[in-house]
Design a protein around this motif. Structure first.
Motif, PDB file in Angstrom:
ATOM      1  N   GLY A  34      -7.453  17.051  -0.188  1.00  0.00           N
ATOM      2  CA  GLY A  34      -6.298  16.520   0.548  1.00  0.00           C
ATOM      3  C   GLY A  34      -6.723  15.883   1.864  1.00  0.00           C
ATOM      4  N   GLY A  35      -7.642  16.540   2.556  1.00  0.00           N
ATOM      5  CA  GLY A  35      -8.155  15.987   3.816  1.00  0.00           C
ATOM      6  C   GLY A  35      -8.889  14.679   3.586  1.00  0.00           C
ATOM      7  N   HIS A  36      -9.681  14.644   2.509  1.00  0.00           N
ATOM      8  CA  HIS A  36     -10.426  13.443   2.175  1.00  0.00           C
ATOM      9  C   HIS A  36      -9.477  12.262   1.919  1.00  0.00           C
ATOM     10  N   PHE A  37      -8.463  12.485   1.096  1.00  0.00           N
ATOM     11  CA  PHE A  37      -7.533  11.408   0.778  1.00  0.00           C
ATOM     12  C   PHE A  37      -6.644  11.048   1.967  1.00  0.00           C
ATOM     13  N   ALA A  38      -6.332  12.001   2.814  1.00  0.00           N
ATOM     14  CA  ALA A  38      -5.572  11.703   4.029  1.00  0.00           C
ATOM     15  C   ALA A  38      -6.407  10.811   4.950  1.00  0.00           C
ATOM     16  N   GLU A  39      -7.707  11.092   5.047  1.00  0.00           N
ATOM     17  CA  GLU A  39      -8.599  10.267   5.850  1.00  0.00           C
ATOM     18  C   GLU A  39      -8.700   8.858   5.267  1.00  0.00           C
ATOM     19  N   LEU A  40      -8.808   8.743   3.943  1.00  0.00           N
ATOM     20  CA  LEU A  40      -8.833   7.425   3.295  1.00  0.00           C
ATOM     21  C   LEU A  40      -7.553   6.654   3.595  1.00  0.00           C
ATOM     22  N   ASP A  41      -6.418   7.346   3.533  1.00  0.00           N
ATOM     23  CA  ASP A  41      -5.141   6.697   3.834  1.00  0.00           C
ATOM     24  C   ASP A  41      -5.115   6.187   5.279  1.00  0.00           C
ATOM     25  N   ARG A  42      -5.630   6.984   6.212  1.00  0.00           N
ATOM     26  CA  ARG A  42      -5.682   6.549   7.610  1.00  0.00           C
ATOM     27  C   ARG A  42      -6.601   5.332   7.773  1.00  0.00           C
ATOM     28  N   GLU A  43      -7.751   5.367   7.110  1.00  0.00           N
ATOM     29  CA  GLU A  43      -8.678   4.239   7.178  1.00  0.00           C
ATOM     30  C   GLU A  43      -8.046   2.977   6.592  1.00  0.00           C
ATOM     31  N   ARG A  44      -7.378   3.125   5.455  1.00  0.00           N
ATOM     32  CA  ARG A  44      -6.726   1.973   4.824  1.00  0.00           C
ATOM     33  C   ARG A  44      -5.606   1.425   5.689  1.00  0.00           C
ATOM     34  N   GLY A  90     -12.848  -3.154   6.707  1.00  0.00           N
ATOM     35  CA  GLY A  90     -12.664  -2.121   5.696  1.00  0.00           C
ATOM     36  C   GLY A  90     -11.686  -2.568   4.619  1.00  0.00           C
ATOM     37  N   ARG A  91     -11.480  -1.691   3.662  1.00  0.00           N
ATOM     38  CA  ARG A  91     -10.638  -2.030   2.508  1.00  0.00           C
ATOM     39  C   ARG A  91      -9.267  -1.396   2.659  1.00  0.00           C
ATOM     40  N   THR A  92      -8.303  -2.070   2.060  1.00  0.00           N
ATOM     41  CA  THR A  92      -6.963  -1.513   1.915  1.00  0.00           C
ATOM     42  C   THR A  92      -6.715  -1.393   0.419  1.00  0.00           C
ATOM     43  N   ALA A  93      -5.491  -1.054   0.051  1.00  0.00           N
ATOM     44  CA  ALA A  93      -5.157  -1.036  -1.377  1.00  0.00           C
ATOM     45  C   ALA A  93      -5.393  -2.436  -1.934  1.00  0.00           C
ATOM     46  N   LYS A  94      -5.831  -2.538  -3.170  1.00  0.00           N
ATOM     47  CA  LYS A  94      -6.239  -3.823  -3.744  1.00  0.00           C
ATOM     48  C   LYS A  94      -5.150  -4.876  -3.639  1.00  0.00           C
ATOM     49  N   ASP A  95      -3.927  -4.560  -4.002  1.00  0.00           N
ATOM     50  CA  ASP A  95      -2.869  -5.570  -3.955  1.00  0.00           C
ATOM     51  C   ASP A  95      -2.584  -6.007  -2.511  1.00  0.00           C
ATOM     52  N   THR A  96      -2.625  -5.079  -1.579  1.00  0.00           N
ATOM     53  CA  THR A  96      -2.421  -5.405  -0.170  1.00  0.00           C
ATOM     54  C   THR A  96      -3.574  -6.257   0.339  1.00  0.00           C
ATOM     55  N   ASP A  97      -4.784  -5.876  -0.023  1.00  0.00           N
ATOM     56  CA  ASP A  97      -5.975  -6.628   0.398  1.00  0.00           C
ATOM     57  C   ASP A  97      -5.910  -8.062  -0.131  1.00  0.00           C
ATOM     58  N   ASP A  98      -5.545  -8.212  -1.401  1.00  0.00           N
ATOM     59  CA  ASP A  98      -5.455  -9.543  -2.001  1.00  0.00           C
ATOM     60  C   ASP A  98      -4.387 -10.395  -1.320  1.00  0.00           C
ATOM     61  N   THR A  99      -3.238  -9.808  -1.029  1.00  0.00           N
ATOM     62  CA  THR A  99      -2.153 -10.529  -0.367  1.00  0.00           C
ATOM     63  C   THR A  99      -2.564 -10.969   1.032  1.00  0.00           C
TER      64      THR A  99
END
Length: 166
Positions: A17-27, A68-77
């Motif tokens: 959960g901490g790992h994915f929360a950190e990924l969400d913050r980075e994104r 850095g990267r965001t979600a693929k669809d957001t990054d593409d847009t």
């Protein structure tokens, strides 16, 4: 055994959960950075300060790559938005450069004709030759710049008509 297994599972789930929360913050941070870069690119897209703006776009692209990267669809847009702004600027710059190049080409042809005229000057009458050369030199200056690939001679620098021995 159950208590040990349950504790291990809970620890794993907390780390996951901490790992994915950190990924969400980075994104989210990357998304905000890229949105800011898109806004800046859109502001620059109408600029006519060609050199400075091209350098600014280069810097924006370098920052984009490190954001850095965001979600693929957001990054593409976001990328399409950034790229569209960049393409608008460079298309305008290329159109202006093409117009300038056409003008330079016409100037180069005019200077070639002036060079041919200067080569036909009869040097037997020095005063008449100097007057004719001055008239050609005045026309040369009035023509303007010529393409760089015509060399210094046709561009009007270095070894042009004005610098010819008198």
């Amino acid at each position: 055994l159950w208590k040990r297994y349950s504790a291990a599972r809970d620890a794993f789930n907390r780390r996951r959960g901490g790992h994915f929360a950190e990924l969400d913050r980075e994104r989210a941070g990357a998304r905000e950075t890229k949105e800011r870069l898109c806004v800046r690119a859109e502001e620059l897209s109408g600029s006519t300060d060609w050199a400075a703006t091209a350098n600014a776009f280069r810097d924006l692209l370098a920052e984009w790559k490190t954001a850095g990267r965001t979600a693929k669809d957001t990054d593409d847009t976001l990328w399409q938005r950034f790229k569209a702004a960049q393409d608008r600027f460079f298309a305008a710059r290329n159109a202006v450069n093409a117009e300038r190049d056409a003008e330079f080409a016409a100037n180069g042809e005019a200077k070639e004709k002036l060079l041919a005229e200067a080569e036909r000057i009869d040097a037997s009458n020095l005063k008449a030759a100097q007057a004719a050369l001055r008239a050609i030199a005045d026309k040369w200056d009035a023509v303007g710049k010529a393409p760089r690939d015509d060399g210094e001679r046709a561009r009007g620098g270095g070894d042009g008509i004005r610098d010819a021995p008198r």
